[in-house]
Enzyme design. Structure first.
Site, PDB file in Angstrom:
ATOM      1  N   GLY A 334     -24.879 -14.396 -15.656  1.00 15.53           N
ATOM      2  CA  GLY A 334     -26.112 -15.147 -15.443  1.00 15.53           C
ATOM      3  C   GLY A 334     -26.046 -15.921 -14.150  1.00 15.53           C
ATOM      4  CB  THR A 335     -28.163 -17.489 -12.142  1.00 12.37           C
ATOM      5  OG1 THR A 335     -28.159 -18.169 -10.888  1.00 12.37           O
ATOM      6  CG2 THR A 335     -29.364 -17.967 -12.941  1.00 12.37           C
ATOM      7  CB  ILE A 336     -25.971 -22.153 -11.054  1.00  9.54           C
ATOM      8  CG1 ILE A 336     -25.536 -23.587 -11.271  1.00  9.54           C
ATOM      9  CG2 ILE A 336     -26.957 -22.072  -9.936  1.00  9.54           C
ATOM     10  CD1 ILE A 336     -24.730 -24.132 -10.116  1.00  9.54           C
ATOM     11  CD1 TRP A 337     -31.925 -24.483 -14.945  1.00  9.48           C
ATOM     12  CD2 TRP A 337     -31.960 -22.949 -16.557  1.00  9.48           C
ATOM     13  NE1 TRP A 337     -33.169 -24.539 -15.476  1.00  9.48           N
ATOM     14  CE2 TRP A 337     -33.220 -23.561 -16.498  1.00  9.48           C
ATOM     15  CE3 TRP A 337     -31.776 -21.976 -17.500  1.00  9.48           C
ATOM     16  CZ2 TRP A 337     -34.259 -23.248 -17.345  1.00  9.48           C
ATOM     17  CZ3 TRP A 337     -32.827 -21.669 -18.318  1.00  9.48           C
ATOM     18  CH2 TRP A 337     -34.055 -22.290 -18.251  1.00  9.48           C
TER      19      TRP A 337
END
Length: 337
Positions: A334-337
């Site tokens: 996933g990605t950073i949030w």
């Protein structure tokens, strides 16, 4: 809040000096690109949700588009049937992050009384890039796990494997070139990333490596303010980002789960978990996989997918006694949030 303490401290310092939340977030974003470089950087995209008392929420879509040259024919001419995951031919979209900072700071000045100079917001990041920061456990682990697929990508070894070795946890890690880039932005302004000397230098580098991304792609880019998506929920109105993000999916899951009477179920019970899983499947299969793409090519208005009648129908299709076959696609990561 940030996934590295130094980024959170950069934001806190700006707030203590009288800066607003937008200015603090730019400081955190700049610092995180330096101190947590294996997870986040200024070569990616950014999405903002901005809320102020008594004002309508607004959002910033700072997702850079694909290069105009990056067509299906472009890749077929190179005997490729898909876009490579790594390397120059994968570097085919404009990095929107800095444009997002620019748009956010414009809103900060116009509506939030923002006054902190850009040079101050980038000051910590520039310092850490030059002086170095201790390597985190996740940076060492991530570099080790990605080494085989990234080692031969131009520039990777020089930056992330100085002296040809993976930096060990606790070792001092500096990034002189990133520091120079941030210093240039502090001096010339953020627009230099797209329409200045920095843009021209990046375009030359990209061109020499064979990337389809050109100076004209950079020059044509600006982040845009958009109206965020909203969901009417029993606990209040919930907001999230528009496509191309999956913000709509998060809202849909909450909306569908509420219709399965989630509040009446015992948390961690089998029924509770089943409701969440089935709501997620419905949101993925009936909304994400069917409709969500580049918003310029979507055939439905994203907000309409969160209409009560639509969510009612999706919830009605869920059997609380039987699991729906998955049949979809979802990969780890996933990605950073």
């Amino acid at each position: 809040v940030a996934p590295h303490s130094l980024a959170a401290q950069s934001a806190l310092a700006v707030l203590r000096e009288g800066g607003n939340a937008i200015e603090a977030m730019v400081a955190a974003a700049a610092t995180i690109s330096v101190v947590y470089p294996h997870m986040n950087g200024i070569g990616g995209d950014a999405f903002w949700l901005l809320a102020a008392p008594g004002e309508a929420l607004c959002a910033i879509d700072a997702c850079g588009p694909a290069a105009r040259a990056a067509t299906i024919e472009y890749y077929r001419a190179r005997d490729l049937d898909r876009i490579p995951a790594r390397g120059p031919l994968a570097a085919n979209t404009v990095a929107g992050t800095v444009g997002g900072w620019q748009q956010a700071l414009a809103i900060s000045r116009e509506r939030w009384n923002g006054k902190v100079p850009l040079a101050r917001l980038l000051e910590d990041a520039i310092h850490y890039a030059g002086s170095g920061v201790p390597v985190t456990a996740s940076q060492e682990s991530n570099t080790r796990s990605k080494r085989a697929e990234l080692e031969n990508v131009p520039g990777f070894r020089d930056c992330f494997m100085p002296d040809g070795e993976i930096p060990k946890i606790g070792a001092l890690f500096s990034q002189a070139q990133l520091g120079a880039t941030l210093r240039r932005l502090a001096e010339a302004g953020l627009d230099d990333f797209y329409r200045g000397d920095l843009a021209r230098a990046m375009a030359l580098d990209l061109g020499s490596l064979g990337s389809p991304l050109s100076l004209s792609d950079l020059e044509a880019y600006t982040a845009k303010e958009v109206r965020p998506l909203e969901l009417a929920h029993s606990l209040g109105t919930l907001y999230n980002m528009t496509p191309p993000t999956q913000g709509i999916v998060a809202l849909a899951i909450l909306g569908i789960a509420e219709r399965l009477h989630l509040a009446d179920l015992e948390p961690e019970s089998a029924d509770y978990v089943h409701a969440i899983v089935e709501a997620t499947k419905a949101a993925f299969l009936e909304i994400r996989d069917r409709h969500v793409t580049d918003p310029a090519y979507m055939k439905v208005e994203p907000q309409s997918l969160l209409d009560s009648a639509h969510l009612d129908a999706l919830a009605a299709g869920i059997d609380m006694r039987r699991a729906r076959p998955w049949g979809g696609s979802s990969k780890p990561g996933g990605t950073i949030w």
